[in-house]
Design a protein around this motif. Structure first.
Motif, mmCIF file in Angstrom:
data_model
loop_
_atom_site.group_PDB
_atom_site.id
_atom_site.type_symbol
_atom_site.label_atom_id
_atom_site.label_comp_id
_atom_site.label_asym_id
_atom_site.label_seq_id
_atom_site.Cartn_x
_atom_site.Cartn_y
_atom_site.Cartn_z
ATOM 1 N N ILE A 1 -38.547 -0.398 -19.771
ATOM 2 C CA ILE A 1 -37.220 -1.017 -19.701
ATOM 3 C C ILE A 1 -36.856 -1.678 -21.026
ATOM 4 N N ALA A 2 -37.844 -2.239 -21.717
ATOM 5 C CA ALA A 2 -37.585 -2.917 -22.993
ATOM 6 C C ALA A 2 -37.041 -1.966 -24.045
ATOM 7 N N ARG A 3 -37.306 -0.680 -23.877
ATOM 8 C CA ARG A 3 -36.836 0.306 -24.860
ATOM 9 C C ARG A 3 -35.441 0.835 -24.536
ATOM 10 N N LEU A 4 -34.922 0.490 -23.361
ATOM 11 C CA LEU A 4 -33.641 1.031 -22.917
ATOM 12 C C LEU A 4 -32.469 0.157 -23.344
ATOM 13 N N PRO A 5 -31.285 0.751 -23.506
ATOM 14 C CA PRO A 5 -30.084 -0.062 -23.710
ATOM 15 C C PRO A 5 -29.862 -0.960 -22.501
ATOM 16 N N HIS A 6 -29.246 -2.099 -22.702
ATOM 17 C CA HIS A 6 -29.078 -3.052 -21.603
ATOM 18 C C HIS A 6 -28.129 -2.530 -20.517
ATOM 19 N N THR A 7 -27.367 -1.494 -20.838
ATOM 20 C CA THR A 7 -26.421 -0.938 -19.859
ATOM 21 C C THR A 7 -27.052 0.105 -18.941
ATOM 22 N N THR A 8 -28.293 0.487 -19.194
ATOM 23 C CA THR A 8 -28.929 1.562 -18.423
ATOM 24 C C THR A 8 -29.491 1.031 -17.104
ATOM 25 N N HIS A 9 -29.089 1.686 -16.009
ATOM 26 C CA HIS A 9 -29.582 1.284 -14.696
ATOM 27 C C HIS A 9 -30.944 1.927 -14.442
ATOM 28 N N VAL A 10 -31.821 1.167 -13.805
ATOM 29 C CA VAL A 10 -33.173 1.645 -13.521
ATOM 30 C C VAL A 10 -33.424 1.592 -12.015
ATOM 31 N N GLU A 11 -33.834 2.732 -11.463
ATOM 32 C CA GLU A 11 -34.207 2.827 -10.057
ATOM 33 C C GLU A 11 -35.641 3.323 -9.974
ATOM 34 N N VAL A 12 -36.412 2.756 -9.061
ATOM 35 C CA VAL A 12 -37.815 3.143 -8.898
ATOM 36 C C VAL A 12 -38.071 3.462 -7.427
ATOM 37 N N GLU A 13 -38.765 4.567 -7.199
ATOM 38 C CA GLU A 13 -39.111 5.008 -5.850
ATOM 39 C C GLU A 13 -40.483 4.474 -5.457
ATOM 40 N N VAL A 14 -40.580 3.984 -4.222
ATOM 41 C CA VAL A 14 -41.876 3.584 -3.662
ATOM 42 C C VAL A 14 -42.028 4.242 -2.302
ATOM 43 N N ASP A 15 -43.277 4.414 -1.868
ATOM 44 C CA ASP A 15 -43.499 5.004 -0.548
ATOM 45 C C ASP A 15 -44.384 4.154 0.348
ATOM 46 N N ARG A 16 -44.652 2.902 -0.115
ATOM 47 C CA ARG A 16 -45.418 1.968 0.715
ATOM 48 C C ARG A 16 -44.883 0.550 0.499
ATOM 49 N N LEU A 17 -45.013 -0.275 1.511
ATOM 50 C CA LEU A 17 -44.535 -1.651 1.409
ATOM 51 C C LEU A 17 -45.250 -2.431 0.309
ATOM 52 N N ASP A 18 -46.545 -2.166 0.100
ATOM 53 C CA ASP A 18 -47.283 -2.944 -0.886
ATOM 54 C C ASP A 18 -46.882 -2.614 -2.329
ATOM 55 N N ALA B 1 -40.775 -6.141 -12.223
ATOM 56 C CA ALA B 1 -40.378 -5.586 -13.515
ATOM 57 C C ALA B 1 -38.891 -5.784 -13.803
ATOM 58 N N GLY B 2 -38.133 -6.199 -12.795
ATOM 59 C CA GLY B 2 -36.711 -6.451 -13.016
ATOM 60 C C GLY B 2 -35.833 -5.226 -12.894
ATOM 61 N N ILE B 3 -36.204 -4.300 -12.012
ATOM 62 C CA ILE B 3 -35.412 -3.071 -11.850
ATOM 63 C C ILE B 3 -34.142 -3.352 -11.034
ATOM 64 N N GLY B 4 -33.171 -2.419 -11.104
ATOM 65 C CA GLY B 4 -31.898 -2.623 -10.431
ATOM 66 C C GLY B 4 -31.846 -2.111 -9.015
ATOM 67 N N THR B 5 -32.538 -0.974 -8.756
ATOM 68 C CA THR B 5 -32.529 -0.362 -7.426
ATOM 69 C C THR B 5 -33.937 0.068 -7.066
ATOM 70 N N ILE B 6 -34.310 -0.167 -5.820
ATOM 71 C CA ILE B 6 -35.591 0.308 -5.334
ATOM 72 C C ILE B 6 -35.325 1.320 -4.220
ATOM 73 N N MET B 7 -35.963 2.472 -4.306
ATOM 74 C CA MET B 7 -35.801 3.516 -3.294
ATOM 75 C C MET B 7 -36.996 3.498 -2.370
ATOM 76 N N LEU B 8 -36.731 3.298 -1.079
ATOM 77 C CA LEU B 8 -37.779 3.338 -0.069
ATOM 78 C C LEU B 8 -37.800 4.751 0.488
ATOM 79 N N ASP B 9 -38.811 5.508 0.088
ATOM 80 C CA ASP B 9 -38.834 6.944 0.369
ATOM 81 C C ASP B 9 -39.704 7.261 1.582
ATOM 82 N N ASN B 10 -39.095 7.929 2.564
ATOM 83 C CA ASN B 10 -39.807 8.357 3.769
ATOM 84 C C ASN B 10 -40.475 7.205 4.506
ATOM 85 N N PHE B 11 -39.804 6.061 4.538
ATOM 86 C CA PHE B 11 -40.289 4.919 5.302
ATOM 87 C C PHE B 11 -39.904 5.109 6.777
ATOM 88 N N SER B 12 -40.717 4.561 7.658
ATOM 89 C CA SER B 12 -40.336 4.504 9.063
ATOM 90 C C SER B 12 -39.192 3.500 9.218
#
Length: 288
Positions: free
Chosen positions: A187-204, A212-223
């Motif tokens: 993220i430190a290398r990105l322009p401040h206008t760039t949106h960051v989304e990260v996918e996770v597949d577990r609650l932990d 890390a300060g991301i903008g969107t978190i994707m909960l993938d295939n969660f119950s």
């Protein structure tokens, strides 16, 4: 974005594919001075998308063909409704017919399916969004149809935003950095206008990603239960995007967990073409 330039370029390619050396049938059977009038008629209810694309197929085939649109993208219609009229030289009308219908049927199918997903979550604050699971070369058309159906567009391409999935994170952390450190470094290398989304597949995985300060978190295939827990855990610190196997039967319950966005690949890769027909009458002009 579905601009006129994009429409004309793609439709022209489709017309060239369909009649690379002309329309042999129309040119051999239909008199050059014959005229035709046709109506685009709905065989089933739906939501229109691709009206301008439909018009372009006739305009690019023969500028003398006139198209009058009676409905616009996003309009709902019922069985039997006339959505457009087409009039002009019969050869041009017949030559463009299939390409025009292919576009408007496919796009209206996507818009109609999207509208059904949107209706299922209308009582919540969740957005229905598309994905990059689109037909190569037709993404702008399919994405436009999603919006016509009341949905929203996710990132248009790999160039628009950062979206780190499990394989990206595996590569990032191979050097020994934690997920949080690896994301912060990137993220430190990105322009401040760039949106960051990260996918996770577990609650932990949620806390290390949020740290890390991301903008969107994707909960993938969660119950459903874990989606609700995930929304509670995120607690407004990022936009929550739910994805994975979303159907018309499950989307309401997913939305009711409190997620902000529901990404649905089926909007574009699973929509069937809507049944629209071009009812035509061909005749010869009265003698002078």
């Amino acid at each position: 974005m579905l601009t006129r330039a994009v429409i004309d370029r793609t439709v022209a390619a489709a017309l060239a594919e369909d009649a690379p050396w002309g329309d042999l049938t129309s040119e051999s059977l239909i008199p050059a001075h014959a005229v035709a009038r046709a109506e685009l008629v709905a065989r089933e209810p739906g939501v229109l998308a691709g009206a301008e694309v439909f018009e372009a197929a006739f305009r690019l085939t023969d500028p003398a063909v006139r198209v009058e649109l009676r409905a616009g993208d996003g309009d709902r219609f019922d069985t039997g409704d006339v959505l457009a009229t087409v009039e002009g030289p019969a050869r041009g009308v017949l030559s463009a017919e299939r390409v025009a219908l292919n576009f408007v049927q496919r796009m209206s199918g996507t818009a109609t399916l999207t509208s059904r997903f949107v209706a299922e979550v209308a009582h919540t604050g969740a957005r229905i969004a598309d994905t990059r699971k689109t037909t190569p070369g037709l993404r702008a058309f399919e994405r436009h149809a999603v919006v016509a159906g009341g949905g929203h567009n996710h990132r248009f391409s790999l160039s628009d935003a950062v979206m780190a999935k499990d394989n990206h994170l595996a590569v990032l952390t191979a050097s020994g950095l934690s997920v949080t450190q690896a994301l912060q470094t990137a993220i430190a290398r990105l322009p401040h206008t760039t949106h960051v989304e990260v996918e996770v597949d577990r609650l932990d995985q949620i806390e290390p990603v949020l740290a890390a300060g991301i903008g969107t978190i994707m909960l993938d295939n969660f119950s459903i239960d874990d989606l609700a827990r995930g929304v509670e855990q995120v607690a407004g610190r990022a936009i929550v995007d739910a994805s994975g196997g979303v159907t018309l039967e499950t989307v309401r319950r997913i939305a009711e967990t409190g997620v902000d966005v529901i990404s649905v690949g089926a909007l574009t890769h699973g929509a069937r073409a809507l049944d629209l027909g071009l009812d035509m009458a061909v005749g010869l002009p009265d003698p002078v």
